[in-house]
Write a protein that holds these residues in place. Structure first.
Motif, short mmCIF file in Angstrom:
data_model
loop_
_atom_site.label_atom_id
_atom_site.label_comp_id
_atom_site.label_asym_id
_atom_site.label_seq_id
_atom_site.Cartn_x
_atom_site.Cartn_y
_atom_site.Cartn_z
N LYS A 158 0.82 -1.21 0.00
CA LYS A 158 0.00 0.00 0.00
C LYS A 158 0.85 1.26 0.00
CE LYS A 158 -2.34 1.23 3.52
NZ LYS A 158 -3.33 1.22 4.60
N ASP A 159 2.14 1.14 0.37
CA ASP A 159 3.02 2.30 0.41
C ASP A 159 3.80 2.49 -0.88
OD1 ASP A 159 2.26 2.82 3.06
OD2 ASP A 159 3.78 1.44 3.83
N ILE A 160 3.78 1.51 -1.78
CA ILE A 160 4.55 1.62 -3.01
C ILE A 160 3.68 1.51 -4.26
CG2 ILE A 160 6.62 0.68 -1.91
CD1 ILE A 160 6.04 -1.97 -3.32
N ALA A 161 2.38 1.27 -4.08
CA ALA A 161 1.50 1.09 -5.25
C ALA A 161 0.13 1.66 -4.98
CB ALA A 161 1.39 -0.41 -5.59
N ASP A 162 -0.56 1.97 -6.06
CA ASP A 162 -1.95 2.43 -6.02
C ASP A 162 -2.82 1.43 -6.77
OD1 ASP A 162 -1.37 4.88 -4.66
OD2 ASP A 162 -0.64 5.70 -6.56
N TYR A 163 -4.12 1.44 -6.48
CA TYR A 163 -5.06 0.56 -7.17
C TYR A 163 -5.71 1.33 -8.31
CZ TYR A 163 -4.51 -2.37 -3.04
OH TYR A 163 -3.97 -3.13 -2.02
N LEU A 165 -2.56 -3.25 -9.87
CA LEU A 165 -1.72 -2.44 -8.99
C LEU A 165 -0.81 -1.58 -9.86
CD1 LEU A 165 -0.59 -5.02 -6.27
CD2 LEU A 165 -2.48 -3.41 -6.16
N SER A 166 -0.73 -0.30 -9.54
CA SER A 166 0.12 0.63 -10.28
C SER A 166 1.25 1.09 -9.37
CB SER A 166 -0.69 1.83 -10.78
OG SER A 166 0.14 2.74 -11.48
N LEU A 167 2.48 0.70 -9.68
CA LEU A 167 3.63 1.07 -8.85
C LEU A 167 3.93 2.56 -9.00
CD1 LEU A 167 6.07 -1.92 -9.49
CD2 LEU A 167 4.46 -1.62 -7.62
N ARG A 168 4.21 3.19 -7.91
CA ARG A 168 4.52 4.62 -7.95
C ARG A 168 5.90 4.88 -8.54
NH1 ARG A 168 2.33 5.49 -1.75
NH2 ARG A 168 0.14 4.97 -2.21
N ASN A 169 6.82 3.94 -8.38
CA ASN A 169 8.13 4.02 -9.02
C ASN A 169 8.30 2.78 -9.91
OD1 ASN A 169 9.01 6.42 -7.63
ND2 ASN A 169 9.31 5.15 -5.81
N PRO A 172 6.56 -2.60 -16.29
CA PRO A 172 7.29 -2.20 -15.08
C PRO A 172 6.46 -1.49 -14.03
CG PRO A 172 8.53 -1.63 -17.04
CD PRO A 172 7.19 -2.08 -17.51
N SER A 173 5.29 -1.00 -14.37
CA SER A 173 4.50 -0.24 -13.40
C SER A 173 3.17 -0.89 -13.05
CB SER A 173 4.22 1.17 -13.95
OG SER A 173 3.45 1.10 -15.13
N THR A 174 2.82 -2.02 -13.66
CA THR A 174 1.50 -2.61 -13.47
C THR A 174 1.60 -4.08 -13.10
OG1 THR A 174 0.62 -1.10 -15.15
CG2 THR A 174 -0.78 -2.95 -14.49
N LEU A 206 0.95 -6.87 2.61
CA LEU A 206 2.13 -7.68 2.29
C LEU A 206 3.33 -6.77 2.09
CD1 LEU A 206 0.53 -10.16 -0.28
CD2 LEU A 206 0.85 -10.47 2.19
N LYS A 207 4.50 -7.28 2.45
CA LYS A 207 5.72 -6.49 2.36
C LYS A 207 6.59 -6.95 1.20
CE LYS A 207 6.01 -4.89 7.13
NZ LYS A 207 6.89 -4.71 8.31
N VAL A 208 7.13 -5.96 0.49
CA VAL A 208 7.98 -6.19 -0.67
C VAL A 208 9.17 -5.25 -0.56
CG1 VAL A 208 8.14 -6.11 -3.19
CG2 VAL A 208 6.02 -6.88 -2.10
N GLU A 209 10.33 -5.73 -0.95
CA GLU A 209 11.51 -4.88 -0.97
C GLU A 209 11.64 -4.22 -2.34
OE1 GLU A 209 16.34 -4.98 -0.17
OE2 GLU A 209 15.21 -6.84 -0.41
N PRO A 210 11.39 -2.92 -2.44
CA PRO A 210 11.51 -2.26 -3.75
C PRO A 210 12.97 -2.22 -4.19
CG PRO A 210 10.25 -0.93 -2.17
CD PRO A 210 10.92 -2.01 -1.40
#
Length: 396
Positions: A43-48, A217-221, A248-250, A273-277
């Motif tokens: 939720k901290d690195i992606a938007d829906y 999911l749309s990654l902010r970076n 790369p962003s979806t 869930l946690k992911v290492e960017p």
């Protein structure tokens, strides 16, 4: 069978069930990908996709100003808006032939009103709005915004704003000491303000999420590695291959059968869930302020660095020469004293940066040269030009 035998059999069955459950939990934990120390929640690195804000804007009038409003001669749009508003309220200020009567109020200002419509906002809820003057009004302090429709990019009205302005700055000025000028003090911006809960939503944005068959999911970076890790984390949690990165962003997720009709519950579970960017090797430089930000993946090939420049410092120290006390000869004169210093940068040293050093080693080595941040910017750009730095340099 005796009571003791029955008790032993029940205990054995309970122990076997406990061991089986523990084995299943352990297998599930082992199947999940390891979580790194620097991991972030999804939720901290992606938007829906579809869950987003919408911008609203409107044009209105602020009244009740203490003589700090628009000059109607310089702002004809304010005069036209004032006349139109009065006519809608049944007040006719036009003369025979349709000519507008002379009106010169100084307590009215034309403003632009902006607001943000959050996702899934319902009719009747309130929004905060920002107000900014359009004309030559001096201040909006003490003003009241009249009913202002707020429209979206499609031209439809989604909210209506009205209320008293708050958070308006002020200015104060006065004559300087001895009449040699003026002194002024300003706090904030006097031509802008806010109205807390100043708009009411009149129209909702239609978007049904509960019955979606897939979500994105749309990654902010955007990053290939981060997108793949996100899909792996979702698949490991759900126990099936329902998520896959499309670019790369979806990351596209097919709603599992257990979550059909409960997409909100699915997203609630996934976003924790946690992911290492993953990060690209990049150096960002703000040349205006001398700020340098370097990622941890920046690497330097073997290179020798020296920094120094010729500095000439000239200091003028005038001295006053006076004759001896009670002397009848001699005059008081000013004698110039000039001191010239030349710094050829001899205190600077040549430093060798070995191959593949880390960010900490690079910073420690460059700091050993005793250089300033602006000199460090020049050094990094020179190392990049020499092809010895494995990173992108972005100058803001």
């Amino acid at each position: 069978m005796s009571r003791i035998a029955k008790t032993k059999a029940a205990s054995t069955t309970a122990i076997r069930a406990f061991v089986l459950a523990a084995g299943l939990v352990a297998a599930t934990i082992l199947a999940m990908p390891p979580v790194a120390y620097g991991a972030s929640r999804i939720k901290d690195i992606a938007d829906y996709e579809g869950v987003r804000d919408n911008l609203l804007v409107g044009y209105g009038l602020v009244v009740g100003l203490a003589g700090t409003g628009d000059d109607l001669t310089n702002a004809p749009f304010t005069k036209e808006s004032l006349v139109a508003m009065l006519e809608r309220l049944g007040v006719n200020i036009r003369e025979q032939g349709g000519t507008i009567a002379t009106v010169k109020p100084k307590n009215v200002a034309a403003v632009m009103v902006t607001a943000t419509l959050p996702a899934f906002s319902r009719q009747g809820t309130r929004l905060d709005v920002s107000v900014a003057a359009m004309g030559d009004a001096k201040s909006l302090e003490g003003g009241t915004l009249l009913v202002t429709p707020l429209v979206g990019a499609d031209g439809e009205i989604y909210a209506v704003a009205q209320g008293g302005l708050a958070g308006v700055g002020f200015t104060a000025s006065g004559g300087g000491a001895g009449g040699g000028g003026t002194t002024s003090v300003r706090k904030g911006i006097p031509t802008t303000g806010k109205i807390a809960n100043g708009a009411i939503i009149e129209r909702e944005l239609p978007f049904e999420m509960a019955h979606l068959e897939s979500v994105k999911l749309s990654l902010r970076n955007p990053d290939f590695t981060t997108a793949n890790r996100t899909a792996q984390a979702v698949n490991a949690f759900l126990g099936s291959t329902v998520a896959r990165p499309t670019d790369p962003s979806t990351v596209q997720i097919v709603v599992p059968p257990d979550y059909r009709g409960n997409v909100v519950g699915l997203l609630t579970d996934i976003e924790q869930l946690k992911v290492e960017p993953d990060q690209v090797a990049k150096i960002v430089i703000d040349d205006a302020t001398g700020t340098i930000v370097m990622g941890e993946n920046v690497r330097i090939s073997t290179v020798a660095v020296a920094q120094g420049q010729l500095t000439v410092r000239i200091t003028e120290t005038p001295q006053v020469s006076q004759p001896s006390p009670f002397s009848t000869t001699g005059t008081t004169t000013v004698v110039d004293r000039t001191d010239i210093e030349v710094d050829e940068g001899q205190g600077k040293k040549l430093m060798v940066v070995p191959h593949g050093v880390t960010l900490q080693d690079l910073v420690t080595g460059l700091n050993a040269l005793g250089i300033s941040p602006r000199d460090l910017i020049a050094i990094l750009q020179t190392i990049k030009a020499a092809g010895a730095i494995q990173a992108d340099i972005e100058v803001m």
